[in-house]
Design a protein around this motif. Structure first.
Motif, mmCIF file in Angstrom:
data_model
loop_
_atom_site.group_PDB
_atom_site.id
_atom_site.type_symbol
_atom_site.label_atom_id
_atom_site.label_comp_id
_atom_site.label_asym_id
_atom_site.label_seq_id
_atom_site.Cartn_x
_atom_site.Cartn_y
_atom_site.Cartn_z
ATOM 1 N N HIS A 5 -4.431 -1.626 7.827
ATOM 2 C CA HIS A 5 -5.419 -2.274 6.963
ATOM 3 C C HIS A 5 -4.926 -3.640 6.473
ATOM 4 O O HIS A 5 -5.732 -4.532 6.201
ATOM 5 N N HIS A 31 -14.806 -3.826 11.608
ATOM 6 C CA HIS A 31 -14.048 -2.982 10.693
ATOM 7 C C HIS A 31 -14.779 -2.847 9.358
ATOM 8 O O HIS A 31 -14.876 -1.750 8.788
ATOM 9 N N CYS A 35 -15.786 0.239 6.301
ATOM 10 C CA CYS A 35 -14.701 0.285 5.307
ATOM 11 C C CYS A 35 -15.243 -0.050 3.921
ATOM 12 O O CYS A 35 -15.781 -1.143 3.703
ATOM 13 N N LEU A 37 -13.600 -0.636 1.227
ATOM 14 C CA LEU A 37 -12.810 -1.692 0.569
ATOM 15 C C LEU A 37 -13.250 -3.090 1.008
ATOM 16 O O LEU A 37 -13.281 -4.024 0.212
ATOM 17 N N CYS A 38 -13.606 -3.178 2.291
ATOM 18 C CA CYS A 38 -13.903 -4.511 2.844
ATOM 19 C C CYS A 38 -15.402 -4.841 2.803
ATOM 20 O O CYS A 38 -15.794 -5.953 3.162
#
Ligand SMILES: [Zn+2]
Lengths: 209, 173
Positions: A5, A31, A35, A37-38
């Motif tokens: 990551h 990604h 995800c 978080l992203c």
């Protein structure tokens, strides 16, 4: 935070800074879809842009050039003052040393070399100035007879630089001139002592004629 | 920033003349950068002076030494980081209403209290990465050279800083 990551974070940073290639953008987009978080990346990138915008609105024009040049000139003055001061001290010390040699040291040294024979008494006398009369007497009793006996012996020759021819008789040193106590009587006097006794000690210290 | 590594490189000039040139070219940008970093205009001026004076001493010792704007930013960043760490150790934090006091009244568009507060909430290394890249205009590779790290590390710190700022500020309007 997994190691893999960290790579996506690096990609996100590169995209935000406008440094990512098309392939890297696609890789990150793929990604970021899955995800949590992203997923907020677009909003975060906008925040970074506000830093750039904020810079454009700054009007403060500080000027430190005059202060810095003054500091530089102060340093230069201090350095030159230090140099002049050091040279002054060096000159003063040199003059003092020269004066000391010319007036005191050199004169006495010259007199000592030309005058009295080099005996234990000559060498030791200046160092005995602060000793008590009893100590003087003891030292004199113990060392003087032997020292003067050696000094006055006809077998003791002064160093002669002239070459002696083979077979020529060994030249003998001339008779020692009368011993004059060095002019250190002022130094023998200390508060509480009788200056006369100091003078007496010095005279008593003189070798027998 | 193409000429980062060649500024102030005219070795025919003496130390004083080179410093004069560096000061002239960089004083405003550098002081603003430090002000953004430490959130204090007076301190920013002190740091800026110290940086240029350190540069002068270095050039005086070795007049042929190349000195770039990057060196100025590196030294300013180190000074600022040291100051912020000391401040943090002493437990000093600026109230939100005072965050923008380092800025002039005519800098309304620059003085976003929220933005400055979000920047103040970052760790020193993240703040250095964000300011060197986004504010001072260095690439991540150049910022990495200035900070003594890798370009990847700079990018990661920028990414983490963005996240931290978003947490502080919420969604931008
Ligand atoms: Zn992710």
């Amino acid at each position: 935070m997994t190691r893999s990551h960290a790579r996506y974070e690096s990609l996100a940073g590169a995209i935000a800074l406008g440094e990512a290639t098309q392939t890297e953008r696609e890789e990150f987009a793929q990604h970021a879809d899955g995800c949590a978080l992203c997923s907020g990346f677009p909003a975060e990138r906008e925040l970074l842009r506000t830093v750039e915008t904020a810079r454009e609105g700054e009007t403060w024009r500080p000027s430190v050039d005059r202060i810095i040049l003054e500091r530089i000139h102060d340093t230069q003055k201090q350095r030159s003052r230090f140099t002049v001061g050091a040279l002054g001290w060096a000159a003063a010390i040199s003059i003092a040393v020269n004066v000391a040699f010319v007036t005191g040291f050199a004169g006495r040294l010259d007199g000592a070399l030309r005058g009295a024979p080099e005996t234990t008494a000559d060498v030791a006398a200046p160092h005995f100035v602060r000793l008590s009369p009893e100590t003087f007497a003891t030292i004199r009793r113990r060392s003087l007879p032997r020292a003067f006996a050696i000094a006055q012996s006809p077998h003791v020759a002064k160093h002669d630089r002239t070459h002696r021819l083979p077979g020529a008789p060994l030249r003998v040193a001339p008779a020692a001139p009368a011993f004059e106590p060095p002019d250190l009587l002022a130094g023998l006097y200390e508060p509480g002592n009788d200056p006369n006794s100091a003078r007496n000690v010095a005279i008593e210290f003189a070798p027998p004629r | 920033m193409q000429n980062v590594y060649v500024l102030g490189l005219d070795r025919a000039l003496d130390a004083e003349a080179r410093i004069e040139r560096l000061v002239c070219e960089h004083q405003t940008k550098l002081a603003r950068y430090v002000r953004r970093f430490v959130n204090d205009a007076d301190l920013a001026l002190d740091v800026t002076q110290d940086v240029f004076f350190a540069a002068y001493k270095m050039l005086r010792a070795d007049p042929s030494r190349p000195l770039s704007a990057g060196w100025l930013y590196k030294t300013a960043t180190n000074h600022s980081i040291t100051y912020l760490r000391k401040k943090r150790r002493r437990g000093e934090t600026l109230p939100l209403e005072d965050v923008g006091c380092a800025f002039r009244t005519d800098e309304h568009s620059a003085t976003s209290l929220d933005l400055q507060n979000a920047l103040a909430g970052l760790g020193e290394e993240q703040l250095a990465c964000v300011l060197l890249t986004t504010y001072a205009g260095y690439s991540s590779a150049e910022a990495a050279l200035i900070l003594g790290t890798t370009a990847d590390a700079v990018r990661q710190r920028v990414c983490r800083a963005m996240r931290a700022m978003r947490k502080t500020l919420g969604e931008p309007a």
